[in-house]
Design a protein around this motif. Structure first.
Motif, PDB file in Angstrom:
ATOM      1  N   ALA A 227       5.250   1.320  -5.319  1.00 44.03           N
ATOM      2  CA  ALA A 227       4.800   0.051  -4.744  1.00 44.03           C
ATOM      3  C   ALA A 227       5.640  -1.108  -5.256  1.00 44.03           C
ATOM      4  O   ALA A 227       6.024  -2.011  -4.489  1.00 44.03           O
ATOM      5  CB  ALA A 227       3.325  -0.175  -5.093  1.00 44.03           C
ATOM      6  N   GLN A 228       5.945  -1.110  -6.530  1.00 42.64           N
ATOM      7  CA  GLN A 228       6.761  -2.174  -7.106  1.00 42.64           C
ATOM      8  C   GLN A 228       8.164  -2.177  -6.524  1.00 42.64           C
ATOM      9  O   GLN A 228       8.725  -3.234  -6.193  1.00 42.64           O
ATOM     10  CB  GLN A 228       6.827  -2.013  -8.625  1.00 42.64           C
ATOM     11  CG  GLN A 228       7.571  -3.132  -9.335  1.00 42.64           C
ATOM     12  CD  GLN A 228       7.675  -2.875 -10.827  1.00 42.64           C
ATOM     13  OE1 GLN A 228       7.989  -1.767 -11.257  1.00 42.64           O
ATOM     14  NE2 GLN A 228       7.399  -3.904 -11.619  1.00 42.64           N
TER      15      GLN A 228
ATOM     16  N   VAL B 244      -1.578  -2.871  -4.114  1.00 38.06           N
ATOM     17  CA  VAL B 244      -1.178  -3.828  -5.146  1.00 38.06           C
ATOM     18  C   VAL B 244      -0.793  -5.144  -4.499  1.00 38.06           C
ATOM     19  O   VAL B 244      -0.097  -5.161  -3.470  1.00 38.06           O
ATOM     20  CB  VAL B 244       0.006  -3.313  -5.996  1.00 38.06           C
ATOM     21  CG1 VAL B 244       0.219  -4.196  -7.217  1.00 38.06           C
ATOM     22  CG2 VAL B 244      -0.199  -1.882  -6.414  1.00 38.06           C
ATOM     23  N   ARG B 245      -1.218  -6.256  -5.098  1.00 39.24           N
ATOM     24  CA  ARG B 245      -0.805  -7.584  -4.650  1.00 39.24           C
ATOM     25  C   ARG B 245       0.090  -8.197  -5.735  1.00 39.24           C
ATOM     26  O   ARG B 245      -0.339  -8.413  -6.855  1.00 39.24           O
ATOM     27  CB  ARG B 245      -2.012  -8.480  -4.387  1.00 39.24           C
ATOM     28  CG  ARG B 245      -1.647  -9.933  -4.047  1.00 39.24           C
ATOM     29  CD  ARG B 245      -2.869 -10.703  -3.560  1.00 39.24           C
ATOM     30  NE  ARG B 245      -3.305 -10.213  -2.266  1.00 39.24           N
ATOM     31  CZ  ARG B 245      -4.305 -10.753  -1.564  1.00 39.24           C
ATOM     32  NH1 ARG B 245      -4.982 -11.797  -2.061  1.00 39.24           N
ATOM     33  NH2 ARG B 245      -4.639 -10.239  -0.388  1.00 39.24           N
TER      34      ARG B 245
ATOM     35  N   ILE C 137      -4.990  -4.954  -8.325  1.00 40.99           N
ATOM     36  CA  ILE C 137      -4.651  -3.538  -8.143  1.00 40.99           C
ATOM     37  C   ILE C 137      -5.930  -2.785  -7.792  1.00 40.99           C
ATOM     38  O   ILE C 137      -6.957  -2.953  -8.451  1.00 40.99           O
ATOM     39  CB  ILE C 137      -4.043  -2.916  -9.416  1.00 40.99           C
ATOM     40  CG1 ILE C 137      -2.770  -3.650  -9.835  1.00 40.99           C
ATOM     41  CG2 ILE C 137      -3.743  -1.428  -9.194  1.00 40.99           C
ATOM     42  CD1 ILE C 137      -2.244  -3.201 -11.183  1.00 40.99           C
ATOM     43  N   SER C 138      -5.874  -1.973  -6.770  1.00 44.71           N
ATOM     44  CA  SER C 138      -6.972  -1.060  -6.458  1.00 44.71           C
ATOM     45  C   SER C 138      -6.374   0.313  -6.161  1.00 44.71           C
ATOM     46  O   SER C 138      -5.286   0.418  -5.592  1.00 44.71           O
ATOM     47  CB  SER C 138      -7.789  -1.558  -5.266  1.00 44.71           C
ATOM     48  OG  SER C 138      -7.000  -1.628  -4.093  1.00 44.71           O
TER      49      SER C 138
ATOM     50  N   SER D 237       0.863  -1.188   0.000  1.00 48.68           N
ATOM     51  CA  SER D 237       0.000   0.000   0.000  1.00 48.68           C
ATOM     52  C   SER D 237       0.896   1.234   0.000  1.00 48.68           C
ATOM     53  O   SER D 237       1.736   1.395   0.891  1.00 48.68           O
ATOM     54  CB  SER D 237      -0.916   0.026   1.232  1.00 48.68           C
ATOM     55  OG  SER D 237      -1.804  -1.062   1.226  1.00 48.68           O
ATOM     56  N   THR D 238       0.734   2.082  -0.982  1.00 51.32           N
ATOM     57  CA  THR D 238       1.545   3.295  -1.075  1.00 51.32           C
ATOM     58  C   THR D 238       0.648   4.476  -1.426  1.00 51.32           C
ATOM     59  O   THR D 238      -0.478   4.299  -1.909  1.00 51.32           O
ATOM     60  CB  THR D 238       2.650   3.164  -2.144  1.00 51.32           C
ATOM     61  OG1 THR D 238       2.040   2.936  -3.425  1.00 51.32           O
ATOM     62  CG2 THR D 238       3.595   2.031  -1.828  1.00 51.32           C
TER      63      THR D 238
END
Length: 237
Positions: A162-163, A232-233, A183-184, A35-36
């Motif tokens: 996030a990555q 992001v997962r 992704i949300s 989470s960013t």
């Protein structure tokens, strides 16, 4: 009671058994959630001033029509596109410049909305109107018209952040990240209340040290704050 053919029932069971390993594989896929958020402050590029002229302020020495003409003259001197930028707020509706000059009979008080596109011009307008004894001026609201472009920039920045963070955490335990599984995202926009201030009046702020070339107080506006959030997962390999 109708019975299904035995061969069809057996085929359905075989298909379910064949699919079961793949379903379990998806459910057991190792992953990492990130989470960013990215935050930006921007200066509005559309400014709406509310200007009120009341005959009572001039104690009968100046009529509303005279003060209106004085205001319009000041705006034209500053090369403001008066027909496009100035409206009269009359009985709950906005009347365009060309209409209110010809058709609207002014009362003892009138309120106008002036749309501007630049803080520097706004400062000149306020100074010019105050010289003409028109000082009841407030910042009604502001807009940032490039919000869509800003959202795209912030989304890319947040995803890259996030990555990068996910790759760092996975690397600490000898693993790597793969594709994004989900992704949300959402954006919190235009946070901040518009305000109009004179720098010299704010003695304990940084703005208090900023003056124009002729030593007059700098008039400015508060900035708008945007925040873009992303969850992001990533799969782990």
């Amino acid at each position: 009671m109708e019975r299904k053919p035995i061969t069809a029932t057996i085929l359905a069971i075989l298909l379910f058994i064949a699919a079961a390993p793949s379903v379990a594989q998806v459910q057991n896929q190792p992953y990492i959630d990130m989470s960013t958020s990215v935050e930006r402050e921007v200066t509005p590029n559309e400014l709406y001033l509310r200007i009120t002229i009341s005959e009572s302020d001039y104690k009968g020495k100046k009529s509303l029509e005279e003060m209106q003409e004085s205001m319009i003259g000041a705006l034209k001197t500053l090369r403001i596109d008066v027909p496009e930028c100035l409206t009269l707020n009359y009985m709950g509706s906005d009347i365009g410049y060309t209409s209110f000059l010809k058709k609207i009979k002014l009362r003892s008080e009138a309120t106008y909305t002036l749309k501007l596109y630049d803080v520097a011009i706004m400062q000149k307008v306020i100074a010019a109107l105050e010289e003409r004894l028109i000082s009841n001026i407030e910042l009604d609201h502001v807009k940032f018209t490039k919000e869509s472009e800003l959202k795209t920039e912030m989304a890319v920045e947040a995803m890259k952040q996030a990555q990068s963070e996910a790759r760092t955490l996975a690397g600490a335990i000898g693993q790597e990240i793969g594709k994004a599984l989900s992704i949300s995202s959402w954006m919190s926009g235009a946070q901040g209340v518009p305000r109009l201030y004179k720098a010299r009046a704010a003695g304990n702020t940084e703005e208090a040290t900023a003056d124009t070339a002729n030593g007059e107080p700098v008039i400015g506006i508060g900035k708008l704050t945007y925040r873009f959030n992303v969850n992001v997962r990533f799969e782990l390999k």
